[in-house]
Scaffold this motif. Structure first.
Motif, PDB file in Angstrom:
ATOM      1  N   GLY A 188       2.689   4.222  13.099  1.00 37.95           N
ATOM      2  CA  GLY A 188       3.452   4.214  11.898  1.00 37.95           C
ATOM      3  C   GLY A 188       2.852   4.847  10.690  1.00 37.95           C
ATOM      4  O   GLY A 188       3.173   4.751   9.671  1.00 37.95           O
ATOM      5  N   ILE A 189       2.003   5.852  11.165  1.00 37.46           N
ATOM      6  CA  ILE A 189       1.069   6.541   9.996  1.00 37.46           C
ATOM      7  C   ILE A 189       2.373   7.480   9.246  1.00 37.46           C
ATOM      8  O   ILE A 189       2.301   7.962   8.069  1.00 37.46           O
ATOM      9  N   GLY A 190       3.160   8.123  10.179  1.00 38.79           N
ATOM     10  CA  GLY A 190       4.165   8.885   9.481  1.00 38.79           C
ATOM     11  C   GLY A 190       5.024   8.136   8.577  1.00 38.79           C
ATOM     12  O   GLY A 190       5.243   8.896   7.551  1.00 38.79           O
ATOM     13  N   ALA A 191       5.195   6.911   8.764  1.00 40.84           N
ATOM     14  CA  ALA A 191       6.218   6.362   7.691  1.00 40.84           C
ATOM     15  C   ALA A 191       5.383   5.962   6.509  1.00 40.84           C
ATOM     16  O   ALA A 191       5.872   6.334   5.263  1.00 40.84           O
ATOM     17  N   VAL A 192       4.059   6.022   6.675  1.00 39.11           N
ATOM     18  CA  VAL A 192       3.212   5.862   5.273  1.00 39.11           C
ATOM     19  C   VAL A 192       3.402   7.151   4.596  1.00 39.11           C
ATOM     20  O   VAL A 192       3.374   7.430   3.440  1.00 39.11           O
ATOM     21  N   ASN A 193       2.918   8.304   5.298  1.00 32.07           N
ATOM     22  CA  ASN A 193       3.058   9.718   4.859  1.00 32.07           C
ATOM     23  C   ASN A 193       4.563   9.994   4.137  1.00 32.07           C
ATOM     24  O   ASN A 193       4.406  10.540   3.118  1.00 32.07           O
ATOM     25  N   GLY A 194       5.515   9.218   4.793  1.00 35.08           N
ATOM     26  CA  GLY A 194       6.899   9.622   4.258  1.00 35.08           C
ATOM     27  C   GLY A 194       7.070   9.102   2.785  1.00 35.08           C
ATOM     28  O   GLY A 194       7.574   9.387   1.869  1.00 35.08           O
ATOM     29  N   PHE A 195       6.176   7.707   2.593  1.00 32.90           N
ATOM     30  CA  PHE A 195       6.241   7.167   1.189  1.00 32.90           C
ATOM     31  C   PHE A 195       5.642   8.000   0.233  1.00 32.90           C
ATOM     32  O   PHE A 195       6.234   8.432  -1.120  1.00 32.90           O
ATOM     33  N   ILE A 196       4.452   8.579   0.601  1.00 32.91           N
ATOM     34  CA  ILE A 196       3.902   9.564  -0.231  1.00 32.91           C
ATOM     35  C   ILE A 196       4.726  10.926  -0.519  1.00 32.91           C
ATOM     36  O   ILE A 196       4.653  11.547  -1.621  1.00 32.91           O
ATOM     37  N   ILE A 197       5.113  11.410   0.473  1.00 37.94           N
ATOM     38  CA  ILE A 197       5.860  12.581   0.278  1.00 37.94           C
ATOM     39  C   ILE A 197       7.191  12.323  -0.544  1.00 37.94           C
ATOM     40  O   ILE A 197       7.704  13.175  -1.445  1.00 37.94           O
ATOM     41  N   GLN A 198       8.028  11.150  -0.396  1.00 37.10           N
ATOM     42  CA  GLN A 198       8.926  10.823  -1.353  1.00 37.10           C
ATOM     43  C   GLN A 198       8.665  10.595  -2.866  1.00 37.10           C
ATOM     44  O   GLN A 198       9.282  11.215  -3.659  1.00 37.10           O
ATOM     45  N   GLY A 199       7.261   9.916  -2.911  1.00 35.40           N
ATOM     46  CA  GLY A 199       6.716   9.928  -4.183  1.00 35.40           C
ATOM     47  C   GLY A 199       6.517  11.223  -4.992  1.00 35.40           C
ATOM     48  O   GLY A 199       6.559  11.233  -6.068  1.00 35.40           O
ATOM     49  N   SER A 200       5.892  12.206  -4.110  1.00 33.16           N
ATOM     50  CA  SER A 200       5.505  13.357  -4.557  1.00 33.16           C
ATOM     51  C   SER A 200       6.892  14.032  -5.002  1.00 33.16           C
ATOM     52  O   SER A 200       6.768  14.853  -6.287  1.00 33.16           O
ATOM     53  N   ASN A 201       7.898  14.134  -4.449  1.00 32.84           N
ATOM     54  CA  ASN A 201       8.944  14.677  -4.693  1.00 32.84           C
ATOM     55  C   ASN A 201      10.050  14.323  -5.871  1.00 32.84           C
ATOM     56  O   ASN A 201      10.502  14.923  -6.615  1.00 32.84           O
ATOM     57  N   LEU A 202       9.856  12.883  -6.003  1.00 34.62           N
ATOM     58  CA  LEU A 202      10.437  12.033  -6.751  1.00 34.62           C
ATOM     59  C   LEU A 202       9.691  12.618  -8.281  1.00 34.62           C
ATOM     60  O   LEU A 202      10.485  12.913  -9.269  1.00 34.62           O
ATOM     61  N   GLY A 203       8.136  12.817  -8.428  1.00 41.61           N
ATOM     62  CA  GLY A 203       7.792  13.274  -9.699  1.00 41.61           C
ATOM     63  C   GLY A 203       8.084  14.496  -9.789  1.00 41.61           C
ATOM     64  O   GLY A 203       8.352  14.763 -11.140  1.00 41.61           O
ATOM     65  N   ALA A 204       7.950  15.363  -8.774  1.00 46.29           N
ATOM     66  CA  ALA A 204       8.377  16.883  -9.059  1.00 46.29           C
ATOM     67  C   ALA A 204       9.897  16.854  -9.785  1.00 46.29           C
ATOM     68  O   ALA A 204      10.158  17.972 -10.261  1.00 46.29           O
ATOM     69  N   LEU A 205      10.858  16.134  -9.291  1.00 43.35           N
ATOM     70  CA  LEU A 205      12.094  16.287  -9.532  1.00 43.35           C
ATOM     71  C   LEU A 205      12.211  15.824 -10.996  1.00 43.35           C
ATOM     72  O   LEU A 205      13.091  16.434 -11.760  1.00 43.35           O
ATOM     73  N   ILE A 206      11.709  14.662 -11.409  1.00 42.27           N
ATOM     74  CA  ILE A 206      11.893  14.119 -12.731  1.00 42.27           C
ATOM     75  C   ILE A 206      11.155  14.631 -13.885  1.00 42.27           C
ATOM     76  O   ILE A 206      11.218  14.551 -15.227  1.00 42.27           O
ATOM     77  N   GLY A 251       0.773  -1.227   0.017  1.00 45.49           N
ATOM     78  CA  GLY A 251       0.076  -0.162   0.079  1.00 45.49           C
ATOM     79  C   GLY A 251       0.807   1.407   0.067  1.00 45.49           C
ATOM     80  O   GLY A 251       0.643   2.117  -0.779  1.00 45.49           O
ATOM     81  N   PRO A 252       1.847   1.492   0.842  1.00 46.60           N
ATOM     82  CA  PRO A 252       2.635   2.604   1.105  1.00 46.60           C
ATOM     83  C   PRO A 252       3.354   2.949  -0.252  1.00 46.60           C
ATOM     84  O   PRO A 252       3.532   4.099  -0.825  1.00 46.60           O
ATOM     85  N   TRP A 253       3.874   1.855  -0.665  1.00 47.28           N
ATOM     86  CA  TRP A 253       4.490   1.867  -2.211  1.00 47.28           C
ATOM     87  C   TRP A 253       3.738   2.392  -3.239  1.00 47.28           C
ATOM     88  O   TRP A 253       3.947   3.434  -4.005  1.00 47.28           O
ATOM     89  N   LEU A 254       2.179   1.723  -3.347  1.00 47.26           N
ATOM     90  CA  LEU A 254       1.468   2.342  -4.546  1.00 47.26           C
ATOM     91  C   LEU A 254       0.940   3.650  -4.046  1.00 47.26           C
ATOM     92  O   LEU A 254       0.926   4.587  -5.379  1.00 47.26           O
ATOM     93  N   LEU A 255       0.674   4.083  -3.031  1.00 48.60           N
ATOM     94  CA  LEU A 255       0.497   5.596  -2.717  1.00 48.60           C
ATOM     95  C   LEU A 255       1.433   6.443  -3.103  1.00 48.60           C
ATOM     96  O   LEU A 255       1.135   7.513  -3.792  1.00 48.60           O
TER      97      LEU A 255
END
Length: 398
Positions: A338-356, A215-219
């Motif tokens: 552990g909700i912060g870790a899930v939000n971390g996956f979301i933040i990381q994915g958001s920034n990855l898209g913004a970067l590339i 789930g976190p990866w997909l989000l």
């Protein structure tokens, strides 16, 4: 997984809106840079590449440490991490105002990036904790709107200060961040929140629990599919408008409007989710609408005013995605800690898209020799997003 989270009898809306408000001030730091680039290049002798790093460095840091930052929110405290992030951004902006060369400004920008990652990771977890079960979707939709709201304000305000030099722009933003950090710290110091803490082993366990679940990866990847096209469009739309014959100031105002209309999309998502619309269906429908409007905007030989209207439609509809994804985080957290870790996956994915996203869209335009192929880029990104949403639906049915 459907963990039991702490239940509130009422939502603390003043604290929720304050958290969103200080996040808007933080996001203004992303909007202050693009209008300042010509002046920065002239005064500091920045190359085009170095100027590009000023824009993307925040996203690079977020893409690298998002999960760690999110987990720190559970370990260190969500409120504390937001305060720390705002403080770091204030230090970075004030230090940037004193920079007399490109290296110093980039170093200061890196400090801002660390602060933004901390703030963005702690904020949604804190809002989740402050809202009742019924209000969480709406509260998190307000959080999703902080990004376009802050960027739009930054784009609108920066030209007014740049007449007096870019250093004043950095200094004023530093003062605003100091005020935001102090106001937030004082106003929220007595909130009744879950006590943070835990050993290093527990910290690692939270990250591991999130990483072992799909789930976190997909989000996170859904957010990548969204941000790689929305941020890319916002980055290159000024160039597209100028090439279409609009003056620079007019183009800047038009881009600010396109960014701003993303805000009501976020609130629309909260309203729809609160009324029981399945979030994965909402995400898929939104990606489909983005694909249609994006393809028409670039793929058809339309007049510039019609293209601009489609850009407004694209951005408005796209705002549904962030709110829907943030609202899904509790569903994919193994426990309240552990909700912060899930939000971390979301933040990381958001920034990855913004970067590339911006360089990827530029590469497509360079290969084809124009922006007309950008519609295909949008369609492909949306198709990936829809496939990820389908996979997310399958996970949530388990």
């Amino acid at each position: 997984m459907s963990p039991e989270f702490p239940v509130r009898s009422h939502s603390d809306w003043p604290a929720i809106w304050l958290t969103v408000g200080v996040a808007v001030v933080a996001a203004m730091q992303l909007g202050k840079v693009p209008p300042a680039i010509p002046l920065l290049r002239q005064d500091l002798g920045l190359s085009l590449v170095a100027a590009g790093w000023l824009v993307s460095l925040v996203h690079l840091i977020g893409a690298g440490i998002g999960v760690v930052a999110g987990s720190l929110a559970d370990q260190f405290g969500r409120r504390r991490l937001v305060s720390l992030g705002l403080g770091l951004m204030a230090v970075g902006s004030l230090a940037g105002a004193l920079a007399n060369n490109g290296g110093g400004l980039l170093t200061a920008r890196a400090i801002e990036g660390l602060g933004f990652a901390a703030m963005a990771a702690g904020g949604p977890s804190l809002i989740f904790e402050l809202a009742t079960v019924r209000d969480r979707a709406l509260a998190l939709s307000a959080w999703g709107a902080f990004f376009p709201a802050g960027i739009a304000l930054g784009l609108a305000i920066s030209p007014l200060l740049l007449d007096h030099g870019w250093a004043l722009l950095w200094a004023v933003n530093g003062v605003l961040l100091c005020a935001a950090a102090l106001t937030f710290g004082i106003a929220t110091r007595r909130l009744a929140l879950v006590r943070p803490g835990g050993s290093a082993a527990q910290f690692a366990a939270r990250v591991g629990d999130a990483a072992r679940c799909p789930g976190p990866w997909l989000l996170g990847l859904c957010f990548t599919a969204y941000s790689c096209q929305w941020v890319a469009l916002m980055a290159w739309l000024p160039t597209m408008l100028i090439e279409a014959g609009y003056e620079g100031k007019t183009a800047a105002l038009m881009v600010t409007l396109v960014v701003a209309v993303n805000i009501p999309g976020n609130f629309t998502a909260g309203w729809l989710l609160q009324r029981g619309l399945p979030r994965t269906a909402l995400i898929m429908a939104t990606f489909a609408a983005m694909a249609a409007s994006g393809w028409a905007m670039f793929g058809l030989a339309l007049e510039p005013p019609v293209q601009f209207a489609l850009a407004l439609l694209f951005s408005t509809v796209a705002g549904i995605i962030p709110a829907a994804i943030f609202a899904a985080a509790p569903r994919h957290s193994a426990n309240p800690d552990g909700i912060g870790a899930v939000n971390g996956f979301i933040i990381q994915g958001s920034n990855l898209g913004a970067l590339i996203g911006p360089p990827a869209l530029a590469l497509v335009g360079t290969i084809v020799g124009g922006w007309q192929a950008s519609g295909g880029y949008v369609v492909i990104a949306c198709a990936v997003g829809m496939a990820l949403a389908l996979a997310l639906a399958a996970v949530e049915r388990r």
